[in-house]
Scaffold this motif. Structure first.
Motif, short mmCIF file in Angstrom:
data_model
loop_
_atom_site.label_atom_id
_atom_site.label_comp_id
_atom_site.label_asym_id
_atom_site.label_seq_id
_atom_site.Cartn_x
_atom_site.Cartn_y
_atom_site.Cartn_z
N VAL A 211 -1.19 -9.57 -3.70
CA VAL A 211 -0.76 -8.18 -3.56
C VAL A 211 -1.73 -7.42 -2.68
CG1 VAL A 211 -0.17 -6.06 -4.81
CG2 VAL A 211 0.36 -8.30 -5.81
N THR A 212 -3.02 -7.69 -2.84
CA THR A 212 -4.06 -7.12 -1.99
C THR A 212 -4.91 -8.27 -1.46
OG1 THR A 212 -5.55 -6.81 -3.88
CG2 THR A 212 -4.12 -4.96 -3.29
N LEU A 213 -5.65 -8.03 -0.39
CA LEU A 213 -6.46 -9.08 0.21
C LEU A 213 -7.80 -9.20 -0.51
CD1 LEU A 213 -5.84 -8.43 4.02
CD2 LEU A 213 -4.88 -10.27 2.60
N PRO A 214 -8.33 -10.42 -0.62
CA PRO A 214 -9.63 -10.60 -1.27
C PRO A 214 -10.77 -10.10 -0.40
CG PRO A 214 -8.87 -12.68 -0.37
CD PRO A 214 -7.75 -11.69 -0.17
N GLN A 215 -11.91 -9.89 -1.04
CA GLN A 215 -13.11 -9.46 -0.33
C GLN A 215 -14.21 -10.52 -0.42
OE1 GLN A 215 -14.11 -5.32 -1.39
NE2 GLN A 215 -11.99 -5.08 -2.06
N ARG A 216 -13.80 -11.75 -0.72
CA ARG A 216 -14.68 -12.91 -0.75
C ARG A 216 -13.86 -14.10 -0.26
NH1 ARG A 216 -19.44 -13.10 -3.77
NH2 ARG A 216 -19.12 -15.34 -4.03
N PHE B 124 -6.67 -8.05 -6.05
CA PHE B 124 -8.11 -8.30 -5.91
C PHE B 124 -8.90 -7.00 -5.95
CE2 PHE B 124 -6.41 -12.15 -3.92
CZ PHE B 124 -7.25 -13.12 -4.46
N GLY B 125 -10.04 -7.07 -6.64
CA GLY B 125 -11.06 -6.04 -6.54
C GLY B 125 -12.27 -6.62 -5.83
N SER C 39 2.48 -11.61 7.97
CA SER C 39 1.30 -11.46 8.82
C SER C 39 0.65 -10.12 8.52
CB SER C 39 1.70 -11.54 10.30
OG SER C 39 2.28 -12.79 10.60
N ARG C 40 -0.56 -10.13 7.98
CA ARG C 40 -1.22 -8.88 7.58
C ARG C 40 -2.50 -8.70 8.41
NH1 ARG C 40 -1.20 -8.48 1.04
NH2 ARG C 40 -1.59 -10.73 1.07
N PRO C 41 -2.43 -7.89 9.47
CA PRO C 41 -3.64 -7.62 10.25
C PRO C 41 -4.71 -6.94 9.41
CG PRO C 41 -1.66 -6.97 11.44
CD PRO C 41 -1.24 -7.25 10.03
N LEU C 42 -5.95 -7.06 9.85
CA LEU C 42 -7.09 -6.53 9.11
C LEU C 42 -8.00 -5.80 10.07
CD1 LEU C 42 -8.89 -6.49 6.49
CD2 LEU C 42 -9.88 -8.64 7.33
N PHE C 43 -8.33 -4.54 9.76
CA PHE C 43 -9.26 -3.76 10.56
C PHE C 43 -10.62 -3.76 9.87
CE2 PHE C 43 -11.32 0.44 11.18
CZ PHE C 43 -11.68 0.28 12.51
N VAL C 44 -11.68 -4.06 10.63
CA VAL C 44 -13.05 -4.02 10.12
C VAL C 44 -13.81 -2.98 10.93
CG1 VAL C 44 -15.14 -5.33 9.65
CG2 VAL C 44 -12.91 -6.46 9.48
N ASP C 45 -14.13 -1.85 10.27
CA ASP C 45 -14.70 -0.73 11.01
C ASP C 45 -16.13 -1.01 11.47
OD1 ASP C 45 -15.82 -0.67 8.51
OD2 ASP C 45 -15.26 1.39 8.04
N GLY C 46 -16.87 -1.84 10.76
CA GLY C 46 -18.25 -2.10 11.14
C GLY C 46 -18.39 -2.73 12.51
#
Length: 442
Positions: free
Chosen positions: A105-110, A156-157, A374-381
């Motif tokens: 449902v949400t993308l993982p952060q690991r 995911f949290g 297909s879920r693009p991902l933006f990384v601001d850093g």
């Protein structure tokens, strides 16, 4: 060679759909995301409800008997795909099964590898398996033949993931510490099946619903908000219709919880106060509210002509980004990035939109089509947008300010699924089918 890497053997190209058993592709695979009806048929909503009810019948007994969450996936060593272009992977993990990305449902952060065997947590530095969490109930013996039971969805949290695999409970699994797992029995005011939809600022939003009966209309739902830190139920609200949380915009006043409402064949967007559950306003929902993305105080929804419309915190429509006459593309779920919004098109184009004005800042055509998974991902850093494509297309990194390609990463396959990307803000984790690569950001 790291322990997670099997021996490299000679590999040959196999394009999407050519791998053995390609006819068993997941039911949510869409032909380029165009909705042309040439993909597998989706089960009906009633069929999903009935199937979920049968599956849930054995969930509680299974939950009481499960043991041994600290495991790694068994499986023979397999040939390692080789990178054809792009940055050199920091490590590569090959799983014994296909990933089941459709239930994220949400993308993982690991770095994690989700399959029917469970969720395998990987070491961010080496890709070594660290923890396998099995949470899907076994297939009930009386489940209808020829029908696959629905797989448990996952929210995911930062350090946990949440499921509702066991009836009447919310389950939290820590990604590294088994002692931090917990299972929360839901109160009697939340009966029926549980569906988790979004997590924002430490609050988990979801709904419960009852199975329909032949002699009664489809029942309504009950929405809830749970604070994860102390497992406190903040509020519950009864909806007369089929309401489902879809996005939370918590940087607005009041904080908004966007919900989709289905009444027969009609859909609406319902904005609720995320702190109390109180209904604030409603708006017509085009295309069945196929997506809803929060960007600060605003919501991004379909406009009814294949494009994207911005709604302000009061529900008033703002700009629209839509196909011109004769253009065949349709917008996919946008990626929110504060002053910018990235809108993927199913024809493989990505447009960068100024959030304040709706002006197109740049547009870039990619070398592949996109589908709804297909879920693009933006990384601001690193100010980079990562766009995953089909198995043979790879992942394209675009400079967020200009749309210029930074790199394209592909491997030699074989594969028939789309790529997925996630990040812990240290590395990018890009995978498809049964393989996951760690790539440097930027």
């Amino acid at each position: 060679m790291k322990a997670s890497e099997g021996p490299v053997q000679e590999a040959s190209w196999q394009w999407d759909g050519e791998a053995d058993g390609a006819e068993e592709a997941p039911s949510d695979v869409l032909g380029g995301g165009r909705g042309e009806g040439d993909g597998p048929r989706r089960p009906s909503r009633r069929g999903l409800l009935v199937g979920a009810g049968v599956l849930a019948a054995g969930g509680a007994a299974w939950a009481l008997s499960r043991t041994g969450d600290d495991r790694t996936m068994p499986g023979p060593e397999q040939p390692k795909p080789t990178a054809l272009s792009g940055p050199t992977p920091l490590w590569t993990y090959r799983g014994p099964q296909q990933m089941t990305i459709g239930r994220m449902v949400t993308l993982p952060q690991r770095p994690v590898f989700l399959s029917k065997a469970g969720l395998q947590v990987l070491d961010p530095a080496t890709g070594e398996p660290r923890r396998l969490v099995a949470f899907d109930p076994p297939r009930p013996a009386d489940f209808p033949a020829g029908v696959e039971p629905p797989l448990t969805t996952v929210v995911f949290g930062p350090d946990q993931f949440f499921t509702a695999a066991s009836k009447g409970h919310l389950d939290a699994h820590h990604l590294t510490d088994p002692a931090a797992d917990w299972s929360l029995p839901l109160p009697a005011e939340l009966p029926g099946q549980v569906q988790l939809r979004c997590l924002e600022n430490g609050v988990l939003y979801g709904s419960t619903w009852q199975l329909p009966r032949a002699d009664a209309p489809v029942p309504g739902t009950r929405l809830f908000a749970l604070r994860v830190a102390d497992r406190a139920l903040l509020w519950t609200v009864t909806a007369d219709h089929q309401d489902q949380p879809v996005a939370a915009a918590t940087r607005s006043t009041p904080h908004l919880l966007a919900c989709s409402r289905t009444t027969g064949d009609r859909a609406e967007l319902v904005a609720r106060d995320a702190d109390t559950g109180r209904e604030l306003w409603t708006a017509p929902a085009a295309d069945g509210l196929s997506f809803c993305t929060a960007n600060g105080p605003d919501l991004l929804v379909p406009d009814g002509t294949g494009g994207v419309r911005l709604l302000g915190p009061d529900g008033r429509p703002g700009w629209t980004h839509a196909p011109a006459r004769g253009e065949p593309w349709r917008a996919m779920p946008p990626v929110a990035a504060g002053p910018r919004v990235f809108v993927p098109h199913d024809d493989g184009t990505v447009a960068c939109i100024d959030t304040a004005t709706g002006a197109v800042l740049w547009s870039r055509k990619l070398p592949f089509l996109l589908d709804t998974r297909s879920r693009p991902l933006f990384v601001d850093g690193v100010d980079t947008l990562y766009v995953p494509g089909p198995a043979s297309g790879g992942v394209v990194a675009l400079h967020a300010a200009t749309g210029e390609p930074v790199w394209t990463f592909r491997d030699s396959g074989p594969g028939r699924d789309v790529w997925t990307v996630a990040t812990d803000r240290t590395s990018l984790y890009a995978g498809h089918d049964d393989v996951l690569h760690a790539l440097p950001l930027g």
